[in-house]
Design an enzyme around this catalytic site. Structure first.
Site, PDB file in Angstrom:
ATOM      1  N   GLU A 100      -2.131  -8.738   3.342  1.00 55.34           N
ATOM      2  CA  GLU A 100      -2.408  -9.257   4.698  1.00 55.34           C
ATOM      3  C   GLU A 100      -3.901  -9.330   4.994  1.00 55.34           C
ATOM      4  O   GLU A 100      -4.310  -9.907   5.993  1.00 55.34           O
ATOM      5  CB  GLU A 100      -1.686  -8.397   5.743  1.00 55.34           C
ATOM      6  CG  GLU A 100      -2.323  -7.047   6.085  1.00 55.34           C
ATOM      7  CD  GLU A 100      -2.109  -5.971   5.011  1.00 55.34           C
ATOM      8  OE1 GLU A 100      -1.559  -6.281   3.947  1.00 55.34           O
ATOM      9  OE2 GLU A 100      -2.508  -4.818   5.270  1.00 55.34           O
ATOM     10  N   CYS A 109       0.827  -1.213   0.000  1.00 51.84           N
ATOM     11  CA  CYS A 109       0.000   0.000   0.000  1.00 51.84           C
ATOM     12  C   CYS A 109       0.862   1.264   0.000  1.00 51.84           C
ATOM     13  O   CYS A 109       1.568   1.515  -0.963  1.00 51.84           O
ATOM     14  CB  CYS A 109      -1.014  -0.039   1.147  1.00 51.84           C
ATOM     15  SG  CYS A 109      -2.316   1.191   0.948  1.00 51.84           S
ATOM     16  N   HIS A 123      -3.799  -4.883  -0.170  1.00 56.10           N
ATOM     17  CA  HIS A 123      -3.371  -5.379   1.142  1.00 56.10           C
ATOM     18  C   HIS A 123      -3.298  -6.903   1.128  1.00 56.10           C
ATOM     19  O   HIS A 123      -4.310  -7.573   1.320  1.00 56.10           O
ATOM     20  CB  HIS A 123      -4.336  -4.884   2.224  1.00 56.10           C
ATOM     21  CG  HIS A 123      -4.160  -3.432   2.507  1.00 56.10           C
ATOM     22  ND1 HIS A 123      -3.280  -2.970   3.460  1.00 56.10           N
ATOM     23  CD2 HIS A 123      -4.704  -2.342   1.939  1.00 56.10           C
ATOM     24  CE1 HIS A 123      -3.297  -1.654   3.472  1.00 56.10           C
ATOM     25  NE2 HIS A 123      -4.166  -1.233   2.555  1.00 56.10           N
TER      26      HIS A 123
END
Lengths: 212, 255
Positions: free
Chosen positions: A194, A84, A192
């Site tokens: 994650e 990001c 993202h």
């Protein structure tokens, strides 16, 4: 000093817990450390550079913690994953607050233009949600990830590299923009990883075992 | 193909348990938050929202603990709301593993807090929740309510939404109090009015009773994401079924 396999850079601007938990999930037996200590970043085997928030604040925090050199050193020497804002910061300049970035890659970070349409509805900014990522170029970190897999995006700005050879992934909103750049030991995603469920975990797993 | 519409199961949490109320009252127990979160993740939920519905300083630690546990096991975006009063609360929730924080009553009492939180952590993590009710004693159609729907504010919901976006809200969670818990569908005119008035994504909430309501929320109400609780909690439908239904009605979803 403790042995560090993966350092997650803490400069006060990330969802660091989410990043470290996701990495721990795919890197069992490896030491994952959230750190703002230059020495720890220096001696870790690989580095993850996350980021959330506004780019001017991110640059300010990075410099106030004296992390610029550690980031540049890591990006030049070891497997390095930007996420990001951690991708946007690698570029020369961002329209967000007219901010100078780290300048590893030539190009600008630009804002999505308002008053565009998408499927007869007004284009919403931030670009938020699960969008498909097109694998513009083959890369080791695409292993076991299908073309056009959805990843979770949330951002109002995107990077526009001058050298198109850096682009390994693109997302359409509504036009295609660069959502993944890679060069040598660096891989950086606008989305993202994650927070992208199984697809994101697979990409993180690929990074953890990547030998560029 | 492109950006998918999101399905967001909502977990109302009190005293460490997930509960579901009808018109903001009559709470029923629906289970353990971590177990429920994992189940929805397995079913393909796009995000999860946790609302700490009896938020007070007593149980503030409890929701942080729950979020920490969920964030260690579930790798999709988590939004947390309820009792967020100051910028420091936002930081605590983000550090616990929340990706977005939803601000409701405080946004009305102290709009500057929304501005400060967005400036500090970025608009992408600041959701403003708007509880609105249809009124006929005002020069506008829908009024903003606070304190879990107990206090009228005199604010026009559409204008309020625009104001919040101007201050930095990155997303709006719009709940129709007339519809919440009724299972008769979203308030699509309200959602459409707000969605057309702002540039940020809108999450429709309140009133889902069947899968067609989710479709209508997107196609009629203009929602970018649809939030529902009871249809999922009591096993009437899985998230997967909801997505298949939406896809069959030409809505792009992540399957």
């Amino acid at each position: 000093m403790r042995k560090i396999d993966i350092a997650v850079v803490d400069y006060g601007m990330g969802n660091l817990r989410s990043v470290s938990k996701a990495v721990e999930h795919v890197a069992q037996g490896k030491s994952v450390v959230v750190t703002s200590a230059p020495a720890e970043i220096q001696q870790s085997e690989r580095v993850i550079f996350p980021g959330q928030g506004a780019m001017p604040d991110c640059m300010r925090e990075l410099d106030s913690r004296k992390l610029r050199d550690s980031i540049l050193h890591a990006a030049a020497n070891k497997p390095f994953l930007g996420i990001c804002i951690g991708m946007q910061l690698l570029f020369e300049h961002s329209e967000e607050g007219d901010t100078l970035g780290l300048g590893l890659f030539k190009g600008d970070v630009k804002r999505f233009t308002a008053n565009q349409m998408l499927n007869d509805e007004k284009l919403k900014i931030p670009h938020m949600g699960w969008n498909q990522v097109y694998q513009s170029k083959p890369h080791a970190l695409w292993q076991n990830i299908d073309e056009a897999t959805r990843f979770y995006h949330v951002h109002s700005y995107y990077a526009e590299p001058i050298d198109h050879a850096l682009v390994v992934g693109e997302t359409a909103y509504p036009k295609r923009f660069c959502s993944v750049v890679a060069q040598d030991n660096i891989f950086a995603t606008q989305f993202h990883v994650e927070k992208s469920a199984q697809a994101g975990l697979q990409l993180l797993r690929n990074f953890v075992y990547w030998k560029p | 193909m492109g950006l998918a519409k999101r399905i967001i199961p909502c977990l109302d949490v009190t005293d460490g348990r997930v509960v579901k109320g009808i018109n903001f009252l009559e709470l029923r127990d629906a289970g353990d938050p971590v177990e429920i979160a994992k189940r929805y993740d397995d079913q393909g939920a796009d995000e999860l929202t946790f609302l700490d519905i009896t938020a007070s300083s007593d149980n503030r630690g409890l929701i942080l603990h729950i979020i920490e546990q969920v964030a260690s096991q579930v790798f999709i975006p988590l939004t947390v709301g309820g009792g967020v009063r100051e910028v420091e609360d936002v930081r605590r929730l983000l550090n616990a593993g929340a990706d977005k924080v939803s601000i409701n009553t405080t946004a009305v009492l102290n709009p500057k807090m929304v501005q400060d939180a967005a400036a500090r952590f970025g608009s992408q993590c600041i959701v403003v929740a708007i509880d609105a009710k249809k009124v006929d004693n005002q020069p506008f159609e829908w009024e903003v309510f606070t304190h879990g729907g107990r206090k009228a504010t005199g604010l026009d919901a559409v204008k309020w939404a625009q104001h919040m976006v101007n201050l930095g809200a990155g997303e709006l969670l719009v709940t129709s109090m007339d519809r919440d818990g009724t299972k008769i569908g979203f308030n699509n005119p309200l959602n459409r009015a707000i969605s057309d008035a702002v540039d940020v994504p809108l999450i429709a909430s309140g009133g889902v009773g069947n899968l067609q309501h989710l479709v209508d929320g997107v196609t009629i109400g203009g929602a970018d994401a649809v939030l529902a609780a009871s249809i999922f909690h009591y096993g009437e439908y899985t998230v997967q079924q909801a997505k298949e239904y939406m896809r069959n009605h030409h809505i792009e979803v992540r399957l």
